[in-house]
Motif scaffolding. Structure first.
Motif, PDB file in Angstrom:
ATOM      1  N   VAL A   1      32.137  57.902  26.677  1.00 27.80           N
ATOM      2  CA  VAL A   1      31.702  57.821  28.088  1.00 27.80           C
ATOM      3  C   VAL A   1      30.278  58.129  28.381  1.00 27.80           C
ATOM      4  CG1 VAL A   1      31.661  59.098  30.393  1.00 27.80           C
ATOM      5  CG2 VAL A   1      34.021  58.625  28.943  1.00 27.80           C
ATOM      6  N   ASP A   2      29.383  58.724  27.674  1.00 25.46           N
ATOM      7  CA  ASP A   2      28.068  58.945  27.655  1.00 25.46           C
ATOM      8  C   ASP A   2      27.135  57.877  27.375  1.00 25.46           C
ATOM      9  OD1 ASP A   2      25.822  60.765  28.421  1.00 25.46           O
ATOM     10  OD2 ASP A   2      25.234  60.426  26.465  1.00 25.46           O
ATOM     11  N   ASP A   3      27.946  56.785  26.695  1.00 20.63           N
ATOM     12  CA  ASP A   3      27.521  55.516  26.262  1.00 20.63           C
ATOM     13  C   ASP A   3      27.650  54.360  27.232  1.00 20.63           C
ATOM     14  OD1 ASP A   3      26.248  56.599  23.964  1.00 20.63           O
ATOM     15  OD2 ASP A   3      28.125  56.190  22.945  1.00 20.63           O
ATOM     16  N   SER A   4      28.256  54.794  28.487  1.00 22.75           N
ATOM     17  CA  SER A   4      28.641  53.664  29.428  1.00 22.75           C
ATOM     18  C   SER A   4      27.739  53.645  30.565  1.00 22.75           C
ATOM     19  CB  SER A   4      29.784  53.670  29.797  1.00 22.75           C
ATOM     20  OG  SER A   4      30.278  55.328  30.417  1.00 22.75           O
ATOM     21  N   TYR A   5      27.545  52.738  31.269  1.00 22.91           N
ATOM     22  CA  TYR A   5      26.618  52.284  32.627  1.00 22.91           C
ATOM     23  C   TYR A   5      27.233  51.517  33.366  1.00 22.91           C
ATOM     24  CZ  TYR A   5      22.584  54.201  29.561  1.00 22.91           C
ATOM     25  OH  TYR A   5      21.834  54.925  28.750  1.00 22.91           O
ATOM     26  N   CYS A   6      27.143  51.554  34.774  1.00 26.80           N
ATOM     27  CA  CYS A   6      27.723  50.638  35.503  1.00 26.80           C
ATOM     28  C   CYS A   6      26.627  50.224  36.629  1.00 26.80           C
ATOM     29  CB  CYS A   6      29.182  50.778  36.133  1.00 26.80           C
ATOM     30  SG  CYS A   6      28.905  52.358  37.346  1.00 26.80           S
ATOM     31  N   PHE A   7      26.556  49.201  37.292  1.00 29.14           N
ATOM     32  CA  PHE A   7      25.834  48.879  38.459  1.00 29.14           C
ATOM     33  C   PHE A   7      27.091  48.431  39.452  1.00 29.14           C
ATOM     34  CE2 PHE A   7      22.942  48.058  34.993  1.00 29.14           C
ATOM     35  CZ  PHE A   7      21.663  48.298  35.699  1.00 29.14           C
ATOM     36  N   GLY A   8      26.792  48.950  40.709  1.00 27.84           N
ATOM     37  CA  GLY A   8      27.745  48.402  41.936  1.00 27.84           C
ATOM     38  C   GLY A   8      27.359  48.885  43.217  1.00 27.84           C
ATOM     39  N   ASP A   9      28.061  48.424  44.309  1.00 26.59           N
ATOM     40  CA  ASP A   9      27.489  48.430  45.437  1.00 26.59           C
ATOM     41  C   ASP A   9      28.625  48.875  46.623  1.00 26.59           C
ATOM     42  OD1 ASP A   9      28.663  45.625  45.347  1.00 26.59           O
ATOM     43  OD2 ASP A   9      27.687  45.560  47.203  1.00 26.59           O
ATOM     44  N   GLY A  10      29.874  48.552  46.184  1.00 24.08           N
ATOM     45  CA  GLY A  10      30.929  48.841  47.378  1.00 24.08           C
ATOM     46  C   GLY A  10      32.214  49.863  46.902  1.00 24.08           C
TER      47      GLY A  10
ATOM     48  N   ILE B   1      25.028  53.321  38.456  1.00 21.70           N
ATOM     49  CA  ILE B   1      23.794  52.829  39.010  1.00 21.70           C
ATOM     50  C   ILE B   1      23.976  52.138  40.344  1.00 21.70           C
ATOM     51  CG2 ILE B   1      21.632  51.405  38.896  1.00 21.70           C
ATOM     52  CD1 ILE B   1      22.172  51.830  35.673  1.00 21.70           C
ATOM     53  N   ALA B   2      23.507  52.656  41.607  1.00 21.31           N
ATOM     54  CA  ALA B   2      23.853  51.913  42.826  1.00 21.31           C
ATOM     55  C   ALA B   2      22.868  51.078  43.378  1.00 21.31           C
ATOM     56  CB  ALA B   2      24.035  52.939  43.997  1.00 21.31           C
ATOM     57  N   MET B   3      23.008  49.847  43.718  1.00 21.67           N
ATOM     58  CA  MET B   3      22.225  49.075  44.366  1.00 21.67           C
ATOM     59  C   MET B   3      21.838  49.555  45.749  1.00 21.67           C
ATOM     60  SD  MET B   3      22.591  46.663  42.094  1.00 21.67           S
ATOM     61  CE  MET B   3      21.367  45.358  42.696  1.00 21.67           C
ATOM     62  N   LYS B   4      20.241  49.286  45.951  1.00 20.12           N
ATOM     63  CA  LYS B   4      19.915  49.758  47.219  1.00 20.12           C
ATOM     64  C   LYS B   4      20.593  49.096  48.355  1.00 20.12           C
ATOM     65  CE  LYS B   4      15.230  50.589  49.187  1.00 20.12           C
ATOM     66  NZ  LYS B   4      13.656  50.421  48.768  1.00 20.12           N
ATOM     67  N   ASN B   5      21.357  48.075  48.279  1.00 19.07           N
ATOM     68  CA  ASN B   5      22.069  47.388  49.419  1.00 19.07           C
ATOM     69  C   ASN B   5      23.649  47.993  49.262  1.00 19.07           C
ATOM     70  OD1 ASN B   5      21.528  45.360  46.900  1.00 19.07           O
ATOM     71  ND2 ASN B   5      24.000  45.159  47.673  1.00 19.07           N
ATOM     72  N   ALA B   6      23.764  49.005  48.570  1.00 18.10           N
ATOM     73  CA  ALA B   6      25.185  49.593  48.636  1.00 18.10           C
ATOM     74  C   ALA B   6      25.655  50.324  49.709  1.00 18.10           C
ATOM     75  CB  ALA B   6      25.216  50.438  47.145  1.00 18.10           C
ATOM     76  N   ILE B   7      26.712  50.446  50.134  1.00 17.49           N
ATOM     77  CA  ILE B   7      27.505  51.087  51.271  1.00 17.49           C
ATOM     78  C   ILE B   7      27.054  52.603  51.026  1.00 17.49           C
ATOM     79  CG2 ILE B   7      29.149  49.587  51.530  1.00 17.49           C
ATOM     80  CD1 ILE B   7      31.093  51.536  50.267  1.00 17.49           C
ATOM     81  N   PRO B   8      26.753  53.555  51.975  1.00 21.43           N
ATOM     82  CA  PRO B   8      26.144  54.566  51.859  1.00 21.43           C
ATOM     83  C   PRO B   8      27.047  55.942  50.866  1.00 21.43           C
ATOM     84  CG  PRO B   8      25.776  54.056  54.188  1.00 21.43           C
ATOM     85  CD  PRO B   8      26.578  53.123  53.368  1.00 21.43           C
ATOM     86  N   MET B   9      28.331  55.716  51.073  1.00 29.82           N
ATOM     87  CA  MET B   9      29.114  56.619  50.282  1.00 29.82           C
ATOM     88  C   MET B   9      28.822  56.537  48.696  1.00 29.82           C
ATOM     89  SD  MET B   9      33.116  55.206  50.390  1.00 29.82           S
ATOM     90  CE  MET B   9      33.010  54.879  52.139  1.00 29.82           C
ATOM     91  N   ILE B  10      28.420  55.263  48.088  1.00 28.92           N
ATOM     92  CA  ILE B  10      28.195  54.905  46.865  1.00 28.92           C
ATOM     93  C   ILE B  10      27.273  56.059  46.088  1.00 28.92           C
ATOM     94  CG2 ILE B  10      27.225  53.295  45.089  1.00 28.92           C
ATOM     95  CD1 ILE B  10      29.986  52.896  45.530  1.00 28.92           C
ATOM     96  N   TYR B  11      26.008  56.220  47.181  1.00 34.59           N
ATOM     97  CA  TYR B  11      24.779  56.875  46.716  1.00 34.59           C
ATOM     98  C   TYR B  11      25.226  58.321  46.146  1.00 34.59           C
ATOM     99  CZ  TYR B  11      22.145  53.418  49.301  1.00 34.59           C
ATOM    100  OH  TYR B  11      21.635  52.122  49.742  1.00 34.59           O
ATOM    101  N   HIS B  12      26.283  58.903  46.891  1.00 32.91           N
ATOM    102  CA  HIS B  12      26.685  60.186  46.194  1.00 32.91           C
ATOM    103  C   HIS B  12      27.381  60.402  45.182  1.00 32.91           C
ATOM    104  CE1 HIS B  12      25.745  61.278  50.659  1.00 32.91           C
ATOM    105  NE2 HIS B  12      26.788  60.509  51.144  1.00 32.91           N
ATOM    106  N   HIS B  13      27.536  59.369  44.389  1.00 34.80           N
ATOM    107  CA  HIS B  13      28.217  59.011  43.127  1.00 34.80           C
ATOM    108  C   HIS B  13      27.134  58.628  41.841  1.00 34.80           C
ATOM    109  CE1 HIS B  13      32.122  59.986  44.965  1.00 34.80           C
ATOM    110  NE2 HIS B  13      31.708  59.509  45.736  1.00 34.80           N
ATOM    111  N   ALA B  14      25.818  58.510  42.545  1.00 38.70           N
ATOM    112  CA  ALA B  14      24.886  57.502  41.598  1.00 38.70           C
ATOM    113  C   ALA B  14      24.115  58.331  41.149  1.00 38.70           C
ATOM    114  CB  ALA B  14      24.225  56.448  42.541  1.00 38.70           C
ATOM    115  N   SER B  15      23.798  58.222  39.771  1.00 33.80           N
ATOM    116  CA  SER B  15      22.744  59.000  39.070  1.00 33.80           C
ATOM    117  C   SER B  15      21.209  58.185  39.408  1.00 33.80           C
ATOM    118  CB  SER B  15      22.874  59.227  37.814  1.00 33.80           C
ATOM    119  OG  SER B  15      23.027  57.865  37.236  1.00 33.80           O
ATOM    120  N   ILE B  16      21.544  56.914  39.626  1.00 36.24           N
ATOM    121  CA  ILE B  16      20.294  56.182  39.834  1.00 36.24           C
ATOM    122  C   ILE B  16      20.461  55.230  40.914  1.00 36.24           C
ATOM    123  CG2 ILE B  16      18.602  54.269  38.747  1.00 36.24           C
ATOM    124  CD1 ILE B  16      19.550  55.682  36.003  1.00 36.24           C
ATOM    125  N   ILE B  17      19.593  54.952  41.781  1.00 35.11           N
ATOM    126  CA  ILE B  17      19.285  53.978  42.821  1.00 35.11           C
ATOM    127  C   ILE B  17      18.185  52.843  42.290  1.00 35.11           C
ATOM    128  CG2 ILE B  17      19.361  53.172  45.073  1.00 35.11           C
ATOM    129  CD1 ILE B  17      20.330  56.222  45.774  1.00 35.11           C
TER     130      ILE B  17
END
Length: 257
Positions: A201-210, A224-240
């Motif tokens: 799992v530590d070798d996995s990354y993802c990009f999303g917004d919804g 990794i959350a996109m800056k255009n993501a819905i707000p609730m996504i930010y709480h689960h992201a390690s990077i924006i």
């Protein structure tokens, strides 16, 4: 070797610009370094555009995890429960709503569905995958996801009352409900893919917004959350990262790898 999972809409694709060449170039560069790049989308196979396919991803987690493909083969798939889906379609037809049935290889849509044909033409899907001549009962047995287009916002109340056996996403802006198997998610699909390749799992990354990316964010090591993501996504992201219109994915790939 790392595994990177990409959502499509709002992440690598935007209707105003399509998929930027910078994003495509960075994905190819990362692959040349020996890493695996996968699509993780709510879209089924038939909704993956030729533009996306031409990039050459190493695999696909599709229909919110109900269909997983890599090395040119399906390694897992999960259909919707037949009896509950049949009852739902009977209700949908009685209300005169449009709907599309999605399997691992085709999309089944009646000719008398003007709103859906117009909507999907705008959504950048492979229109060649649409089939309007089919046996409903046979298709229901292999349906992994369906989408329903209701007529007005208040119609969604009656629909939702009948979706207890399913996972669903409601989009009032397009009068559309996406219906998936309650026992799957992008997170489940990613776990399957990681196990297939023997990756941690530590070798996995993802990009999303919804909203349908939340389980994916909870699953991978580096969400990794996109800056255009819905707000609730930010709480689960390690990077924006930057938004899709400003090459957020390309810039972050360059920084990380």
């Amino acid at each position: 070797m790392k595994a990177i999972f990409f959502d499509i809409d709002g992440t690598i694709y935007h209707p105003e610009i399509g998929i930027s060449q910078n994003t495509i170039d960075e994905i190819h560069r990362v692959q040349k370094l020996g890493h695996k790049c996968f699509i993780a989308s709510g879209r089924p196979t038939g909704f993956i555009s030729k533009e996306v396919k031409s990039i050459g991803f190493d695999g696909y987690v599709l229909a919110n995890g109900a269909h997983i493909v890599t090395e040119g083969k399906t390694i897992d798939s999960l259909t919707l429960p037949y009896d509950e889906t049949k009852k739902l379609i009977e209700y949908v037809e009685s209300q005169g709503y449009e709907y599309i049935l999605l399997t691992t290889d085709r999309c089944y849509l009646k000719k008398e569905s003007p709103h859906m044909y117009e909507f999907y033409a705008w959504c950048n899907i492979d229109m060649d995958s649409l089939c309007n001549d089919y046996d409903l009962d046979e298709v229901l047995k292999k349906t992994i996801k369906l989408e329903i287009r209701y007529n007005k916002k208040e119609d969604s109340v009656g629909l939702i009352e009948r979706l207890g056996a399913f996972f669903y996403e409601k989009h009032d802006d397009s009068l559309n409900i996406e219906v998936s198997n309650i026992d799957t998610s992008k997170g489940h699909g990613i776990e399957t893919m990681l196990n297939y390749y023997g990756l941690d799992v530590d070798d996995s990354y993802c990009f999303g917004d919804g909203a349908n990316d939340i389980e994916m964010f909870k699953t991978v090591g580096h969400p990794i959350a996109m800056k255009n993501a819905i707000p609730m996504i930010y709480h689960h992201a390690s990077i924006i990262c930057e938004d899709v219109l400003h090459d957020g994915v390309a810039k972050e790939l360059k920084r990380l790898f």
